[in-house]
Design a protein around this motif. Structure first.
Motif, PDB file in Angstrom:
ATOM      1  N   VAL A   1     -29.827  17.279  21.813  1.00 44.65           N
ATOM      2  CA  VAL A   1     -29.965  16.049  22.595  1.00 44.65           C
ATOM      3  C   VAL A   1     -31.186  15.251  22.127  1.00 44.65           C
ATOM      4  O   VAL A   1     -31.169  14.018  22.129  1.00 44.65           O
ATOM      5  CB  VAL A   1     -30.039  16.365  24.103  1.00 44.65           C
ATOM      6  N   LEU A   2     -32.226  15.936  21.704  1.00 44.66           N
ATOM      7  CA  LEU A   2     -33.407  15.228  21.211  1.00 44.66           C
ATOM      8  C   LEU A   2     -33.089  14.378  19.983  1.00 44.66           C
ATOM      9  O   LEU A   2     -33.623  13.279  19.829  1.00 44.66           O
ATOM     10  CB  LEU A   2     -34.516  16.226  20.877  1.00 44.66           C
ATOM     11  N   TYR A   3     -32.220  14.878  19.104  1.00 49.15           N
ATOM     12  CA  TYR A   3     -31.821  14.085  17.949  1.00 49.15           C
ATOM     13  C   TYR A   3     -31.032  12.846  18.369  1.00 49.15           C
ATOM     14  O   TYR A   3     -31.050  11.829  17.676  1.00 49.15           O
ATOM     15  CB  TYR A   3     -30.985  14.937  16.990  1.00 49.15           C
ATOM     16  N   LEU A   4     -30.335  12.935  19.478  1.00 49.96           N
ATOM     17  CA  LEU A   4     -29.607  11.786  20.015  1.00 49.96           C
ATOM     18  C   LEU A   4     -30.549  10.831  20.730  1.00 49.96           C
ATOM     19  O   LEU A   4     -30.497   9.612  20.531  1.00 49.96           O
ATOM     20  CB  LEU A   4     -28.533  12.295  20.994  1.00 49.96           C
ATOM     21  N   TYR A   5     -31.416  11.385  21.556  1.00 50.69           N
ATOM     22  CA  TYR A   5     -32.234  10.591  22.465  1.00 50.69           C
ATOM     23  C   TYR A   5     -33.376   9.850  21.770  1.00 50.69           C
ATOM     24  O   TYR A   5     -33.629   8.673  22.063  1.00 50.69           O
ATOM     25  CB  TYR A   5     -32.802  11.510  23.560  1.00 50.69           C
ATOM     26  N   THR A   6     -34.068  10.510  20.867  1.00 52.94           N
ATOM     27  CA  THR A   6     -35.281   9.921  20.297  1.00 52.94           C
ATOM     28  C   THR A   6     -35.038   8.572  19.617  1.00 52.94           C
ATOM     29  O   THR A   6     -35.778   7.611  19.879  1.00 52.94           O
ATOM     30  CB  THR A   6     -35.964  10.909  19.332  1.00 52.94           C
ATOM     31  N   PRO A   7     -34.024   8.408  18.780  1.00 55.24           N
ATOM     32  CA  PRO A   7     -33.812   7.082  18.181  1.00 55.24           C
ATOM     33  C   PRO A   7     -33.426   6.010  19.211  1.00 55.24           C
ATOM     34  O   PRO A   7     -33.623   4.820  18.951  1.00 55.24           O
ATOM     35  CB  PRO A   7     -32.664   7.317  17.193  1.00 55.24           C
ATOM     36  N   GLU A   8     -32.889   6.436  20.344  1.00 57.08           N
ATOM     37  CA  GLU A   8     -32.452   5.461  21.347  1.00 57.08           C
ATOM     38  C   GLU A   8     -33.608   4.747  22.039  1.00 57.08           C
ATOM     39  O   GLU A   8     -33.429   3.661  22.577  1.00 57.08           O
ATOM     40  CB  GLU A   8     -31.587   6.148  22.410  1.00 57.08           C
ATOM     41  N   ILE A   9     -34.787   5.365  22.066  1.00 56.11           N
ATOM     42  CA  ILE A   9     -35.881   4.802  22.865  1.00 56.11           C
ATOM     43  C   ILE A   9     -36.794   3.872  22.075  1.00 56.11           C
ATOM     44  O   ILE A   9     -37.735   3.315  22.637  1.00 56.11           O
ATOM     45  CB  ILE A   9     -36.719   5.920  23.526  1.00 56.11           C
ATOM     46  N   TYR A  10     -36.511   3.711  20.779  1.00 50.37           N
ATOM     47  CA  TYR A  10     -37.333   2.829  19.939  1.00 50.37           C
ATOM     48  C   TYR A  10     -36.479   1.705  19.361  1.00 50.37           C
ATOM     49  O   TYR A  10     -35.310   1.907  19.043  1.00 50.37           O
ATOM     50  CB  TYR A  10     -37.959   3.625  18.790  1.00 50.37           C
ATOM     51  N   PRO A  11     -37.082   0.529  19.157  1.00 53.47           N
ATOM     52  CA  PRO A  11     -36.347  -0.571  18.519  1.00 53.47           C
ATOM     53  C   PRO A  11     -36.217  -0.331  17.015  1.00 53.47           C
ATOM     54  O   PRO A  11     -36.892   0.532  16.443  1.00 53.47           O
ATOM     55  CB  PRO A  11     -37.236  -1.785  18.807  1.00 53.47           C
ATOM     56  N   THR A  12     -35.381  -1.110  16.377  1.00 46.46           N
ATOM     57  CA  THR A  12     -35.100  -0.921  14.951  1.00 46.46           C
ATOM     58  C   THR A  12     -36.359  -0.932  14.108  1.00 46.46           C
ATOM     59  O   THR A  12     -36.507  -0.143  13.176  1.00 46.46           O
ATOM     60  CB  THR A  12     -34.137  -2.019  14.451  1.00 46.46           C
ATOM     61  N   ARG A  13     -37.315  -1.799  14.448  1.00 49.77           N
ATOM     62  CA  ARG A  13     -38.519  -1.950  13.623  1.00 49.77           C
ATOM     63  C   ARG A  13     -39.369  -0.685  13.568  1.00 49.77           C
ATOM     64  O   ARG A  13     -40.175  -0.513  12.658  1.00 49.77           O
ATOM     65  CB  ARG A  13     -39.370  -3.129  14.133  1.00 49.77           C
ATOM     66  N   MET A  14     -39.210   0.208  14.555  1.00 50.47           N
ATOM     67  CA  MET A  14     -40.036   1.417  14.595  1.00 50.47           C
ATOM     68  C   MET A  14     -39.224   2.675  14.872  1.00 50.47           C
ATOM     69  O   MET A  14     -39.773   3.722  15.169  1.00 50.47           O
ATOM     70  CB  MET A  14     -41.138   1.272  15.656  1.00 50.47           C
ATOM     71  N   ARG A  15     -37.918   2.582  14.735  1.00 49.74           N
ATOM     72  CA  ARG A  15     -37.063   3.734  15.033  1.00 49.74           C
ATOM     73  C   ARG A  15     -37.313   4.888  14.068  1.00 49.74           C
ATOM     74  O   ARG A  15     -37.426   6.047  14.480  1.00 49.74           O
ATOM     75  CB  ARG A  15     -35.591   3.310  14.979  1.00 49.74           C
ATOM     76  N   ALA A  16     -37.416   4.600  12.794  1.00 49.52           N
ATOM     77  CA  ALA A  16     -37.619   5.671  11.805  1.00 49.52           C
ATOM     78  C   ALA A  16     -38.977   6.333  11.970  1.00 49.52           C
ATOM     79  O   ALA A  16     -39.086   7.565  11.971  1.00 49.52           O
ATOM     80  CB  ALA A  16     -37.465   5.117  10.393  1.00 49.52           C
ATOM     81  N   ILE A  17     -40.019   5.526  12.152  1.00 49.63           N
ATOM     82  CA  ILE A  17     -41.347   6.123  12.280  1.00 49.63           C
ATOM     83  C   ILE A  17     -41.495   6.839  13.616  1.00 49.63           C
ATOM     84  O   ILE A  17     -42.150   7.878  13.720  1.00 49.63           O
ATOM     85  CB  ILE A  17     -42.462   5.066  12.086  1.00 49.63           C
ATOM     86  N   GLY A  18     -40.842   6.319  14.662  1.00 51.61           N
ATOM     87  CA  GLY A  18     -40.889   6.988  15.960  1.00 51.61           C
ATOM     88  C   GLY A  18     -40.207   8.338  15.927  1.00 51.61           C
ATOM     89  O   GLY A  18     -40.734   9.336  16.442  1.00 51.61           O
ATOM     90  N   THR A  19     -39.048   8.384  15.306  1.00 53.35           N
ATOM     91  CA  THR A  19     -38.317   9.644  15.205  1.00 53.35           C
ATOM     92  C   THR A  19     -39.026  10.606  14.256  1.00 53.35           C
ATOM     93  O   THR A  19     -39.132  11.805  14.532  1.00 53.35           O
ATOM     94  CB  THR A  19     -36.877   9.384  14.728  1.00 53.35           C
ATOM     95  N   GLY A  20     -39.537  10.084  13.147  1.00 57.98           N
ATOM     96  CA  GLY A  20     -40.245  10.939  12.203  1.00 57.98           C
ATOM     97  C   GLY A  20     -41.503  11.544  12.800  1.00 57.98           C
ATOM     98  O   GLY A  20     -41.793  12.734  12.607  1.00 57.98           O
ATOM     99  N   ALA A  21     -42.261  10.737  13.551  1.00 62.14           N
ATOM    100  CA  ALA A  21     -43.475  11.258  14.188  1.00 62.14           C
ATOM    101  C   ALA A  21     -43.136  12.322  15.215  1.00 62.14           C
ATOM    102  O   ALA A  21     -43.832  13.334  15.348  1.00 62.14           O
ATOM    103  CB  ALA A  21     -44.253  10.113  14.838  1.00 62.14           C
TER     104      ALA A  21
END
Length: 201
Positions: A122-142
């Motif tokens: 669920v974390l792999y599903l949820y984490t990208p959902e809470i960030y906008p496109t401009r910071m989705r990759a860095i948010g999920t990576g962090a």
């Protein structure tokens, strides 16, 4: 980087970092050590130890299938709170009452690992959902950096606790991580049936 810990995203980021750390602390700690504990502490043969460890992973797949079918009805927050709480309860029962019974250990570790393993998915599903496109990759990576740190810390602490306090203390340590995860999950932003553009300004 600054957006992750500023404004509306600060709370989301701290919650999701805690969730990643707790979930993988439990699952990777159990997954890495249980075959060794089965053979060295519970004196199962190599074949029996590997079979018990395999059952644990099979249970995770079965519970993950249930999660995939239910997550959009139950919601991310509901599943995460329930998953952490159930995993913590089973591990606490094991640590307090049943750490000396190999049958109880196999059953309760298998079920708790499967449940908390569904939280990982669920974390792999949820984490990208809470960030906008401009910071989705860095948010999920962090966030996934905490997976690595927790995955390194868990096995080290298991080795120390087995020697110092016994297996009951190991299961209580994982139960405590589950309680922390459940408390953090209460603070999640529910994303079920919501547009990403509305969630992440």
């Amino acid at each position: 980087w600054t957006d992750l810990l500023s404004g509306v995203y600060r709370g989301r980021t701290l919650v999701v970092w805690t969730l990643w750390a707790c979930a993988f602390f439990i699952t990777n700690g159990l997954n890495n050590w249980m075959p060794t504990l089965y053979s060295s502490v519970y004196h199962l043969s190599l074949g029996q130890s590997l079979l018990a460890a395999t059952l644990t992973n099979v249970a995770q797949v079965v519970i993950l299938l249930g999660c995939a079918c239910a997550i959009d009805r139950v919601g991310r927050r509901g599943w995460m709170v329930a998953g952490f709480a159930a995993g913590a309860a089973l591990l606490a029962m094991l640590g307090i009452f049943a750490a000396q019974s190999v049958t109880a250990v196999i059953v309760l570790v298998t079920v708790s690992y499967g449940i908390v393993g569904s939280v990982n998915a669920v974390l792999y599903l949820y984490t990208p959902e809470i960030y906008p496109t401009r910071m989705r990759a860095i948010g999920t990576g962090a966030a996934t950096c905490w997976l690595r740190l927790a995955s390194a810390a868990g096995p080290v602490l298991v080795g120390y606790l087995v020697a110092a306090r016994g297996t009951g203390a190991v299961f209580l340590m994982f139960a405590a991580a589950g309680v922390i995860g459940a408390l953090a999950a209460v603070g999640m932003l529910e994303t079920r049936n919501r547009r990403l553009e509305d969630l992440a300004p």
